[in-house]
Design a protein around this motif. Structure first.
Motif, PDB file in Angstrom:
ATOM      1  N   PRO A  27      10.540 -58.408  30.802  1.00 15.81           N
ATOM      2  CA  PRO A  27      11.155 -58.031  29.525  1.00 15.81           C
ATOM      3  C   PRO A  27      12.605 -58.521  29.470  1.00 15.81           C
ATOM      4  CG  PRO A  27      10.837 -56.094  30.928  1.00 15.81           C
ATOM      5  CD  PRO A  27      10.227 -57.255  31.643  1.00 15.81           C
ATOM      6  N   VAL A  28      12.927 -59.327  28.453  1.00 17.40           N
ATOM      7  CA  VAL A  28      14.268 -59.910  28.328  1.00 17.40           C
ATOM      8  C   VAL A  28      14.799 -59.809  26.898  1.00 17.40           C
ATOM      9  CG1 VAL A  28      14.016 -61.517  30.276  1.00 17.40           C
ATOM     10  CG2 VAL A  28      13.285 -62.221  27.978  1.00 17.40           C
ATOM     11  N   LYS A  29      14.183 -58.939  26.085  1.00 21.30           N
ATOM     12  CA  LYS A  29      14.572 -58.819  24.669  1.00 21.30           C
ATOM     13  C   LYS A  29      14.534 -60.195  24.001  1.00 21.30           C
ATOM     14  CE  LYS A  29      17.221 -54.625  25.244  1.00 21.30           C
ATOM     15  NZ  LYS A  29      18.454 -53.906  24.965  1.00 21.30           N
ATOM     16  N   GLY A  30      13.397 -60.845  24.137  1.00 22.51           N
ATOM     17  CA  GLY A  30      13.237 -62.219  23.672  1.00 22.51           C
ATOM     18  C   GLY A  30      13.529 -62.439  22.201  1.00 22.51           C
ATOM     19  N   ILE A  31      13.115 -61.520  21.332  1.00 22.67           N
ATOM     20  CA  ILE A  31      13.377 -61.694  19.899  1.00 22.67           C
ATOM     21  C   ILE A  31      14.869 -61.579  19.617  1.00 22.67           C
ATOM     22  CG2 ILE A  31      12.978 -60.750  17.579  1.00 22.67           C
ATOM     23  CD1 ILE A  31      10.628 -62.358  18.701  1.00 22.67           C
ATOM     24  N   ASP A  32      15.540 -60.647  20.286  1.00 23.61           N
ATOM     25  CA  ASP A  32      16.999 -60.533  20.127  1.00 23.61           C
ATOM     26  C   ASP A  32      17.684 -61.819  20.591  1.00 23.61           C
ATOM     27  OD1 ASP A  32      16.857 -57.909  19.149  1.00 23.61           O
ATOM     28  OD2 ASP A  32      17.015 -57.040  21.156  1.00 23.61           O
ATOM     29  N   GLN A  33      17.229 -62.358  21.710  1.00 24.93           N
ATOM     30  CA  GLN A  33      17.824 -63.598  22.217  1.00 24.93           C
ATOM     31  C   GLN A  33      17.542 -64.771  21.281  1.00 24.93           C
ATOM     32  OE1 GLN A  33      18.190 -64.715  26.295  1.00 24.93           O
ATOM     33  NE2 GLN A  33      17.174 -62.825  26.982  1.00 24.93           N
ATOM     34  N   LEU A  34      16.338 -64.821  20.710  1.00 22.07           N
ATOM     35  CA  LEU A  34      16.021 -65.893  19.766  1.00 22.07           C
ATOM     36  C   LEU A  34      16.919 -65.796  18.542  1.00 22.07           C
ATOM     37  CD1 LEU A  34      14.378 -68.281  18.753  1.00 22.07           C
ATOM     38  CD2 LEU A  34      12.622 -66.659  17.997  1.00 22.07           C
ATOM     39  N   LYS A  35      17.074 -64.602  18.015  1.00 24.41           N
ATOM     40  CA  LYS A  35      17.959 -64.413  16.856  1.00 24.41           C
ATOM     41  C   LYS A  35      19.387 -64.852  17.199  1.00 24.41           C
ATOM     42  CE  LYS A  35      19.574 -61.099  13.415  1.00 24.41           C
ATOM     43  NZ  LYS A  35      20.237 -62.178  12.768  1.00 24.41           N
ATOM     44  N   ASP A  36      19.884 -64.453  18.355  1.00 22.89           N
ATOM     45  CA  ASP A  36      21.242 -64.836  18.773  1.00 22.89           C
ATOM     46  C   ASP A  36      21.377 -66.350  18.904  1.00 22.89           C
ATOM     47  OD1 ASP A  36      22.018 -62.179  18.848  1.00 22.89           O
ATOM     48  OD2 ASP A  36      21.847 -62.004  21.034  1.00 22.89           O
ATOM     49  N   LEU A  37      20.380 -66.997  19.513  1.00 29.54           N
ATOM     50  CA  LEU A  37      20.426 -68.453  19.679  1.00 29.54           C
ATOM     51  C   LEU A  37      20.466 -69.148  18.321  1.00 29.54           C
ATOM     52  CD1 LEU A  37      20.233 -70.884  21.727  1.00 29.54           C
ATOM     53  CD2 LEU A  37      17.761 -70.799  21.312  1.00 29.54           C
ATOM     54  N   LEU A  38      19.602 -68.738  17.415  1.00 31.41           N
ATOM     55  CA  LEU A  38      19.572 -69.351  16.089  1.00 31.41           C
ATOM     56  C   LEU A  38      20.864 -69.062  15.314  1.00 31.41           C
ATOM     57  CD1 LEU A  38      15.870 -68.602  15.084  1.00 31.41           C
ATOM     58  CD2 LEU A  38      16.829 -70.806  15.784  1.00 31.41           C
ATOM     59  N   ASP A  39      21.377 -67.852  15.427  1.00 34.03           N
ATOM     60  CA  ASP A  39      22.622 -67.501  14.734  1.00 34.03           C
ATOM     61  C   ASP A  39      23.800 -68.331  15.246  1.00 34.03           C
ATOM     62  OD1 ASP A  39      21.414 -65.603  13.117  1.00 34.03           O
ATOM     63  OD2 ASP A  39      22.109 -63.880  14.290  1.00 34.03           O
ATOM     64  N   LYS A  40      23.880 -68.537  16.548  1.00 34.67           N
ATOM     65  CA  LYS A  40      25.025 -69.239  17.145  1.00 34.67           C
ATOM     66  C   LYS A  40      24.929 -70.753  17.035  1.00 34.67           C
ATOM     67  CE  LYS A  40      25.964 -65.659  20.547  1.00 34.67           C
ATOM     68  NZ  LYS A  40      25.783 -65.255  21.944  1.00 34.67           N
ATOM     69  N   GLU A  41      23.722 -71.288  17.104  1.00 33.88           N
ATOM     70  CA  GLU A  41      23.573 -72.736  17.279  1.00 33.88           C
ATOM     71  C   GLU A  41      23.006 -73.481  16.076  1.00 33.88           C
ATOM     72  OE1 GLU A  41      25.065 -73.870  19.729  1.00 33.88           O
ATOM     73  OE2 GLU A  41      25.133 -72.176  21.108  1.00 33.88           O
ATOM     74  N   SER A  42      22.779 -72.790  14.965  1.00 33.62           N
ATOM     75  CA  SER A  42      22.260 -73.500  13.794  1.00 33.62           C
ATOM     76  C   SER A  42      22.907 -72.954  12.530  1.00 33.62           C
ATOM     77  CB  SER A  42      20.738 -73.343  13.693  1.00 33.62           C
ATOM     78  OG  SER A  42      20.389 -72.025  13.351  1.00 33.62           O
ATOM     79  N   PHE A  43      23.063 -73.832  11.565  1.00 30.56           N
ATOM     80  CA  PHE A  43      23.532 -73.381  10.258  1.00 30.56           C
ATOM     81  C   PHE A  43      22.345 -73.099   9.352  1.00 30.56           C
ATOM     82  CE2 PHE A  43      23.072 -77.945   9.921  1.00 30.56           C
ATOM     83  CZ  PHE A  43      22.479 -78.117   8.687  1.00 30.56           C
ATOM     84  N   TRP A  44      21.200 -73.699   9.641  1.00 37.90           N
ATOM     85  CA  TRP A  44      20.025 -73.619   8.792  1.00 37.90           C
ATOM     86  C   TRP A  44      19.084 -72.486   9.182  1.00 37.90           C
ATOM     87  CZ3 TRP A  44      16.760 -74.340  12.712  1.00 37.90           C
ATOM     88  CH2 TRP A  44      17.190 -75.149  13.767  1.00 37.90           C
ATOM     89  N   ALA A  45      19.296 -71.862  10.338  1.00 34.88           N
ATOM     90  CA  ALA A  45      18.399 -70.790  10.769  1.00 34.88           C
ATOM     91  C   ALA A  45      19.164 -69.533  11.159  1.00 34.88           C
ATOM     92  CB  ALA A  45      17.540 -71.260  11.937  1.00 34.88           C
ATOM     93  N   CYS A  46      20.412 -69.442  10.753  1.00 29.00           N
ATOM     94  CA  CYS A  46      21.183 -68.241  11.093  1.00 29.00           C
ATOM     95  C   CYS A  46      20.877 -67.146  10.070  1.00 29.00           C
ATOM     96  CB  CYS A  46      22.668 -68.536  11.181  1.00 29.00           C
ATOM     97  SG  CYS A  46      23.407 -69.161   9.683  1.00 29.00           S
TER      98      CYS A  46
END
Length: 157
Positions: A27-46
């Motif tokens: 368990p690594v809170k994968g959905i939270d990490q995915l949201k954080d990655l998209l928020d930080k690294e994309s303008f089109w998926a934040c």
């Protein structure tokens, strides 16, 4: 990179989507990490909602994630009819790992997935990474137009 784990998820990524599992089914809170990655690294998926991210995963044929220990550092997905058309979506690598070959590895892994590897054409859209995708074997098609119909979607979490 030797310490990077590549996960080819089952269609719909149930372990990631439902339980937030990462490498070694931990368990690594994968959905939270995915949201954080998209928020930080994309303008089109934040600013995507977690509920919508789960639905997106559920409806994707191929999902690939890259991990450095328990930290999500790369993500990509594809949809396909398995015969004629496939589309790559949401290719993202954390900034500190860009220009290391991981993006190309992510694209190559998606292109070799069962739902994509035999389709006639694989499409993707990009705003400013044409040279990267050209280096991955994609051709820019100038005689076609991209048309879009935008729908209003609430931004509540």
């Amino acid at each position: 990179m030797k310490s990077i784990n590549i996960i080819r998820h089952q269609e719909g990524a149930p372990c990631l989507r439902l339980f937030g599992l990462g490498p070694g089914l931990r368990p690594v809170k994968g959905i939270d990490q995915l949201k954080d990655l998209l928020d930080k690294e994309s303008f089109w998926a934040c600013n995507r909602r977690k509920k919508d991210l789960k639905n997106m995963l559920k409806n994707s044929n191929s999902i690939v994630t890259l991990w450095k220990r328990n930290k999500l550092i790369g993500f990509g997905r594809a949809t396909s009819d398995w015969v004629y058309r496939g589309v790559l979506w949401d290719i993202v690598i954390a900034r500190e790992y860009q220009h290391s070959g991981l993006g190309k590895l992510l694209v190559k892994t998606l292109l070799s997935s069962n739902s994509i590897k035999n389709v006639e054409n694989v499409y993707l859209m990009t705003t400013n990474c044409q040279s990267f995708y050209s280096n991955c074997g994609f051709l820019e098609i100038k005689h076609q137009s991209l048309l879009i119909q935008r729908k209003s979607i609430g931004k509540n979490q």
